[in-house]
Design an enzyme around this catalytic site. Structure first.
Site, PDB file in Angstrom:
ATOM      1  N   GLN A 104      -7.742  -0.509   3.463  1.00 30.96           N
ATOM      2  CA  GLN A 104      -8.513  -1.066   4.584  1.00 30.96           C
ATOM      3  C   GLN A 104      -9.835  -1.672   4.131  1.00 30.96           C
ATOM      4  O   GLN A 104     -10.452  -2.424   4.870  1.00 30.96           O
ATOM      5  CB  GLN A 104      -8.796   0.037   5.618  1.00 30.96           C
ATOM      6  CG  GLN A 104      -7.578   0.438   6.415  1.00 30.96           C
ATOM      7  CD  GLN A 104      -7.204  -0.601   7.476  1.00 30.96           C
ATOM      8  OE1 GLN A 104      -8.050  -1.347   7.968  1.00 30.96           O
ATOM      9  NE2 GLN A 104      -5.925  -0.652   7.810  1.00 30.96           N
ATOM     10  N   CYS A 107       4.398   4.715  15.464  1.00 29.90           N
ATOM     11  CA  CYS A 107       5.453   5.053  14.505  1.00 29.90           C
ATOM     12  C   CYS A 107       6.400   3.867  14.418  1.00 29.90           C
ATOM     13  O   CYS A 107       6.225   2.861  15.098  1.00 29.90           O
ATOM     14  CB  CYS A 107       6.171   6.323  14.912  1.00 29.90           C
ATOM     15  SG  CYS A 107       7.160   6.105  16.369  1.00 29.90           S
ATOM     16  N   GLY A 119       0.807  -1.220   0.000  1.00 29.28           N
ATOM     17  CA  GLY A 119       0.000   0.000   0.000  1.00 29.28           C
ATOM     18  C   GLY A 119       0.840   1.269   0.000  1.00 29.28           C
ATOM     19  O   GLY A 119       0.456   2.281  -0.598  1.00 29.28           O
ATOM     20  N   THR A 155      11.477  -7.344 -11.479  1.00 30.99           N
ATOM     21  CA  THR A 155      10.853  -8.662 -11.614  1.00 30.99           C
ATOM     22  C   THR A 155       9.696  -8.791 -10.630  1.00 30.99           C
ATOM     23  O   THR A 155       9.855  -8.512  -9.446  1.00 30.99           O
ATOM     24  CB  THR A 155      11.905  -9.764 -11.340  1.00 30.99           C
ATOM     25  OG1 THR A 155      12.981  -9.566 -12.263  1.00 30.99           O
ATOM     26  CG2 THR A 155      11.310 -11.148 -11.509  1.00 30.99           C
ATOM     27  N   SER A 189      -3.577  -3.499  -0.541  1.00 34.32           N
ATOM     28  CA  SER A 189      -2.431  -4.178   0.045  1.00 34.32           C
ATOM     29  C   SER A 189      -2.852  -5.585   0.442  1.00 34.32           C
ATOM     30  O   SER A 189      -3.900  -5.771   1.072  1.00 34.32           O
ATOM     31  CB  SER A 189      -1.967  -3.385   1.278  1.00 34.32           C
ATOM     32  OG  SER A 189      -0.914  -4.049   1.912  1.00 34.32           O
ATOM     33  N   ALA A 190      -2.048  -6.587   0.076  1.00 37.40           N
ATOM     34  CA  ALA A 190      -2.478  -7.985   0.271  1.00 37.40           C
ATOM     35  C   ALA A 190      -2.674  -8.336   1.738  1.00 37.40           C
ATOM     36  O   ALA A 190      -3.606  -9.044   2.097  1.00 37.40           O
ATOM     37  CB  ALA A 190      -1.441  -8.923  -0.353  1.00 37.40           C
ATOM     38  N   HIS A 191      -1.788  -7.818   2.613  1.00 32.08           N
ATOM     39  CA  HIS A 191      -1.859  -8.308   3.996  1.00 32.08           C
ATOM     40  C   HIS A 191      -3.060  -7.777   4.760  1.00 32.08           C
ATOM     41  O   HIS A 191      -3.336  -8.219   5.872  1.00 32.08           O
ATOM     42  CB  HIS A 191      -0.545  -8.034   4.749  1.00 32.08           C
ATOM     43  CG  HIS A 191      -0.245  -6.611   5.055  1.00 32.08           C
ATOM     44  ND1 HIS A 191      -0.320  -6.114   6.336  1.00 32.08           N
ATOM     45  CD2 HIS A 191       0.129  -5.587   4.278  1.00 32.08           C
ATOM     46  CE1 HIS A 191       0.009  -4.834   6.319  1.00 32.08           C
ATOM     47  NE2 HIS A 191       0.291  -4.491   5.084  1.00 32.08           N
ATOM     48  N   ASN A 198      -7.987   3.702   8.518  1.00 35.93           N
ATOM     49  CA  ASN A 198      -7.359   2.584   9.209  1.00 35.93           C
ATOM     50  C   ASN A 198      -7.545   2.630  10.719  1.00 35.93           C
ATOM     51  O   ASN A 198      -7.593   1.592  11.371  1.00 35.93           O
ATOM     52  CB  ASN A 198      -5.866   2.509   8.870  1.00 35.93           C
ATOM     53  CG  ASN A 198      -5.182   3.851   8.906  1.00 35.93           C
ATOM     54  OD1 ASN A 198      -5.590   4.769   8.194  1.00 35.93           O
ATOM     55  ND2 ASN A 198      -4.167   3.994   9.730  1.00 35.93           N
TER      56      ASN A 198
HETATM   57  N1  PLP Z   1      -3.012   2.795   3.666  1.00 39.07           N
HETATM   58  C1  PLP Z   1      -3.729   2.354   4.712  1.00 39.07           C
HETATM   59  C2  PLP Z   1      -5.109   2.895   4.928  1.00 39.07           C
HETATM   60  C3  PLP Z   1      -3.187   1.410   5.598  1.00 39.07           C
HETATM   61  O1  PLP Z   1      -3.905   0.984   6.644  1.00 39.07           O
HETATM   62  C4  PLP Z   1      -1.863   0.935   5.359  1.00 39.07           C
HETATM   63  C5  PLP Z   1      -1.234  -0.019   6.267  1.00 39.07           C
HETATM   64  O2  PLP Z   1      -1.587  -0.172   7.406  1.00 39.07           O
HETATM   65  C6  PLP Z   1      -1.168   1.418   4.246  1.00 39.07           C
HETATM   66  C7  PLP Z   1      -1.764   2.354   3.416  1.00 39.07           C
HETATM   67  C8  PLP Z   1       0.214   0.952   3.943  1.00 39.07           C
HETATM   68  O3  PLP Z   1       0.183  -0.335   3.380  1.00 39.07           O
HETATM   69  P1  PLP Z   1       1.474  -1.286   3.409  1.00 39.07           P
HETATM   70  O4  PLP Z   1       1.696  -1.645   4.847  1.00 39.07           O
HETATM   71  O5  PLP Z   1       1.082  -2.457   2.560  1.00 39.07           O
HETATM   72  O6  PLP Z   1       2.603  -0.527   2.827  1.00 39.07           O
END
Ligand code: PLP
Length: 365
Positions: free
Chosen positions: A162, A309, A50, A220, A182-184, A132
């Site tokens: 989110q 942080c 993300g 890659t 974002s995958a996770h 988030n």
């Molecule tokens: N944007 C939002 C709203 C998020 O909650 C997060 C991660 O917590 C990110 C961006 C950043 O994503 P990544 O951790 O995959 O870089």
């Protein structure tokens, strides 16, 4: 992902059979992600997550725009994730004017202010799909309509990181020019993400090299990660409505139980404001938050104290500040996040543990 790793896996740009296999897997994953986002597969750029997607969306759009830096304006909501806010601030260092738009007490973008801020100088508007910290869902489609009316030259970027697990992404992000995932956050692996880019956006690459991802992101590709992302998104989409209802009911049970057990509990988001089903944000006064987090963690109840942080230290939340939450209340901010596999027993146990910990820590103050 294990199945992918079990077979021969080449570089997707190569010509031999293991490379062809990798390319097929990558392109299947791309099509799957595109379908869920309601886009063409050519719009999908795989990234490392993300954060990279937000950097590429903001800095790539500004660099690709045929406008002098000093003439460009970027608008973003004040409650964006640091991936977006810091990308905007990096753009400001190059001469771009950045304006952070206020939110109301519920954390929702103030649309009149957006309307007033839109002008022929605006190059990009960034408004997240859902927050988030609080889970508050932003009116992205209305933002798109407003931008089209008043600043048709501007691109709209929505950080949907989110929202991926619970919202219909094609519907809620419809019309946005750039969408990040974002995958996770949807049950996939960490370190993989997506930026969907509409064909009308002249996006300049931030990462240069072999020209992968249609010249938009060289390097890659992580085929295994892309398969993990697509699989996680597919599974989330297949059970979206059921999971949303189930998780929201558990979240409400947690909220009601906490409200009944803890005197003076403050619900940060007023009732009736649309939020993601798994988020519950509260402020608990009269306890040392760090001590509470440690006490809960020791009992296996893992919650977040707001935004942390890189060092792990708790900082005052810019989201709560933008919502007008007082520093005293914000100092007791707690974010509970339920997942698709959270059970009623988990909620009951969390309730018992949190109530006991707050009662005993309040006695010490
Ligand atoms: N944007 C939002 C709203 C998020 O909650 C997060 C991660 O917590 C990110 C961006 C950043 O994503 P990544 O951790 O995959 O870089």
């Amino acid at each position: 992902m294990a199945e992918v790793l079990a077979g021969p896996l080449g570089n997707p740009t190569g010509g031999h059979p293991p490379a062809q296999r990798a390319r097929r897997l990558l392109e299947d994953a791309r099509e799957e992600v595109a379908a869920i986002l309601g886009r063409d597969s050519g719009d999908i750029v795989f990234t490392s997550g993300g954060t990279e997607s937000a950097n590429l969306a903001i800095l790539g759009t500004l660099e690709g725009a045929e406008r002098a830096r000093g003439d460009a304006v970027v608008l973003c909501s004040a409650v964006e994730h640091p991936a977006v806010l810091e990308s905007c601030r990096a753009a400001a260092l190059t001469g771009v004017e950045v304006r952070e738009l206020p939110v109301d007490g519920a954390g929702v973008l103030e649309r009149e202010t957006l309307a007033r801020a839109l002008s022929s100088r605006v190059t990009l508007v960034a408004v997240m799909t859902a927050n988030n910290e609080t889970g508050v869902v932003q009116p992205v489609r209305e933002v798109v309509d407003e931008v089209r009316r008043r600043a048709p030259q501007a691109a709209v970027f929505t950080d949907a990181v989110q929202a991926g697990a619970y919202l219909d992404l094609a519907e809620v992000t419809a019309g946005a020019d750039l969408v990040s995932l974002s995958a996770h956050k949807v049950g996939g692996p960490a370190g993989v993400g997506v930026l969907a880019v509409s064909p009308g956006v002249a996006l300049a690459a931030r990462q240069h090299g072999g020209g992968q991802e249609r010249e938009r992101r060289s390097g890659t590709q992580d085929v295994v990660g892309a398969v993990g992302l697509a699989t996680a998104l597919r599974r989330a989409a297949a059970d979206r409505d059921g999971a949303s209802k189930r998780v929201a009911a558990l979240r409400d049970r947690l909220a009601d139980g906490l409200g009944a057990a803890i005197p003076d509990l403050h619900s940060t988001v007023p009732a009736g404001v649309p939020t993601l089903p798994g988020h519950l944000h509260v402020c608990i006064s009269g306890v040392e938050r760090e001590e509470l987090l440690v006490a809960l963690g020791q009992e296996g109840v893992c919650v977040s104290g707001g935004s942390s942080c890189a060092s792990g230290a708790l900082e005052p939340s810019h989201v709560l500040t933008a919502m007008g939450v007082s520093p005293a209340l914000a100092a007791g901010a707690l974010r509970f996040t339920l997942g698709y596999d959270t059970t009623g027993d988990d909620v009951d146990r969390a309730l018992a543990v949190v109530a006991a910990a707050v009662t005993s820590l309040r006695r010490l103050v």
